[in-house]
Design an enzyme around this catalytic site. Structure first.
Site, short mmCIF file in Angstrom:
data_model
loop_
_atom_site.label_atom_id
_atom_site.label_comp_id
_atom_site.label_asym_id
_atom_site.label_seq_id
_atom_site.Cartn_x
_atom_site.Cartn_y
_atom_site.Cartn_z
N ARG A 49 6.77 -6.35 0.07
CA ARG A 49 5.58 -6.68 -0.71
C ARG A 49 4.30 -6.42 0.09
O ARG A 49 3.28 -5.98 -0.46
CB ARG A 49 5.65 -8.14 -1.15
CG ARG A 49 4.55 -8.55 -2.11
CD ARG A 49 4.82 -9.90 -2.73
NE ARG A 49 3.73 -10.30 -3.62
CZ ARG A 49 3.05 -11.42 -3.52
NH1 ARG A 49 3.32 -12.29 -2.55
NH2 ARG A 49 2.08 -11.70 -4.36
N HIS B 36 1.08 -4.19 -1.17
CA HIS B 36 -0.28 -4.71 -1.28
C HIS B 36 -1.24 -3.98 -0.34
O HIS B 36 -2.44 -3.93 -0.61
CB HIS B 36 -0.28 -6.21 -0.99
CG HIS B 36 0.20 -7.03 -2.15
ND1 HIS B 36 -0.48 -8.13 -2.63
CD2 HIS B 36 1.30 -6.90 -2.95
CE1 HIS B 36 0.17 -8.64 -3.66
NE2 HIS B 36 1.26 -7.91 -3.87
N ASN C 77 -3.23 -11.96 -2.80
CA ASN C 77 -2.59 -11.91 -1.48
C ASN C 77 -2.34 -13.29 -0.88
O ASN C 77 -1.75 -13.39 0.21
CB ASN C 77 -3.45 -11.09 -0.52
CG ASN C 77 -3.44 -9.61 -0.87
OD1 ASN C 77 -2.49 -9.11 -1.47
ND2 ASN C 77 -4.52 -8.92 -0.53
N HIS D 285 11.43 -5.84 -7.20
CA HIS D 285 11.64 -7.25 -7.57
C HIS D 285 13.12 -7.61 -7.63
O HIS D 285 13.46 -8.70 -8.06
CB HIS D 285 10.97 -7.55 -8.90
CG HIS D 285 9.49 -7.69 -8.80
ND1 HIS D 285 8.66 -7.90 -9.90
CD2 HIS D 285 8.66 -7.67 -7.72
CE1 HIS D 285 7.41 -8.00 -9.50
NE2 HIS D 285 7.38 -7.84 -8.18
#
Length: 348
Positions: A67, A71, A99, A201
């Protein structure tokens, strides 16, 4: 899980070849699959060995590192800017709402990896952006997913993005398919990329506040009844701070079961389930649910495309000595990016 990781570690040593998915994605000028062949030849082993030890203790950290790379890349490109602490010019990307749920352990692991790389290869040799990209790849591999070669040579950014830019580039979990497609289109990513990258995911956890809009005040009709009932036990109120797994079938294993979840109306976020309910992406979800090899192939393509977004190369940016702060000589340039004009030419 320990035996699976050990097996994958051995197998991965035999996978250092460029395969079909990698060949489909052009390499940005300035990047190379052999970028550190002379300056840090053991780089990938150093990262894999350390993460093997981390995951032996806690495999859930893999999702946090994956992740973190997402980001970083979606906000002003893969330049390690998400790693920067705030400064006098304003709060960092870390402090922007999307975040705030990034794992603190993920940042620590990146710092630990940098220290190991510096001890073996020296200062200002390997960028934090490249370490983050490699950590994401190893997280996928050691959680049971595919190996893929990564072109390296990214440089670290000098600036972090503002809250508004961060928000504009990270679609929230309440997004529908149209919003997701429009957001990714600005980065030259298509519907297949969207569905494939969403497959990340298959590991990780979600915070109740990211999906309780589907439970309260009324239940989302696209959600399986039993699934919803169980979620309400974990999240008894809309503002509950608990977490739950993103993939109820194999939460710590990187596979295609996420798509099986979607077909059974057991996607956690609106941004997950919408991929199956929308006709533009439904068939892609089904194809990945029945063919894991196809999912892996398209996931690699998506990761390679995403991993080269607006990269800094050559003399652009810098190679940070500390991933959380610009180098001392650059302190005067440590500022917030609040528009399209950024330090250096990032167009590729």
């Amino acid at each position: 899980m320990a035996s699976i990781i050990a097996l994958l570690l051995v197998m991965s040593s035999l996978l250092g070849v460029i395969s079909k998915p990698e060949l489909e994605v052009p390499v940005t000028p300035g990047l190379s699959f052999s970028f550190y062949a002379s300056s840090c030849p053991n780089l990938e082993f150093i990262i894999r060995d350390h993460l093997f030890r981390v995951f032996m203790n806690d495999i859930t950290q893999a999702a946090g590192l994956l992740r973190l790379h997402f980001h970083d890349c979606f906000v002003q490109g893969c330049d390690g800017s998400v790693l920067l602490d705030g400064s006098a010019s304003g709060p960092s990307e870390k402090d922007a709402p999307p975040n705030l749920t990034l794992r603190p352990e993920a940042f620590k692991i990146i710092n630990d990896l940098q220290a190991l790389v510096q001890a073996n290869c020296g200062l200002r040799i390997v960028s934090c952006a490249d370490i983050t990209a490699l950590a994401a790849r190893e997280s996928v591999l050691l959680a049971g997913g595919p190996f893929y070669a990564i072109p390296l040579g990214r440089r670290d950014g000098l600036n972090f993005a503002t809250r508004n830019i961060t928000l504009a580039n990270l679609p929230p979990p309440t997004s529908n398919t149209t919003q997701l497609l429009n957001s990714l289109a600005t980065k030259n990513l298509d519907a297949t990329d969207l569905v494939a990258l969403s497959g990340g995911h298959t590991i990780g956890k979600g915070h109740c506040t990211s999906f309780t809009n589907r439970l309260y005040p009324t239940q989302d009709q696209t959600m399986d009844q039993t699934f919803a009932k169980n979620l309400k036990l974990t999240c008894p109120a809309a503002n509950t701070t608990n977490t739950t797994v993103l993939d109820i079938r194999t939460p710590n294993f990187f596979d295609n079961k996420y798509y099986v979840d979607l077909m059974n109306r057991q996607g956690l976020f609106t941004s997950d389930q919408t991929l199956f309910t929308d006709s533009r992406t439904k068939d892609i979800v089904i194809s990945f649910a029945i063919n894991q090899s196809l999912f892996f192939e398209k996931f690699i393509v998506g990761m390679l495309k995403m991993g080269q977004l607006q990269v800094l190369t050559g003399t652009q940016g810098e190679i940070r000595v500390n991933c959380s702060a610009p180098n001392a000589g650059r302190m005067g340039l440590w500022s917030v990016v609040d528009g399209n004009e950024q330090e250096g030419d990032k167009s590729q």
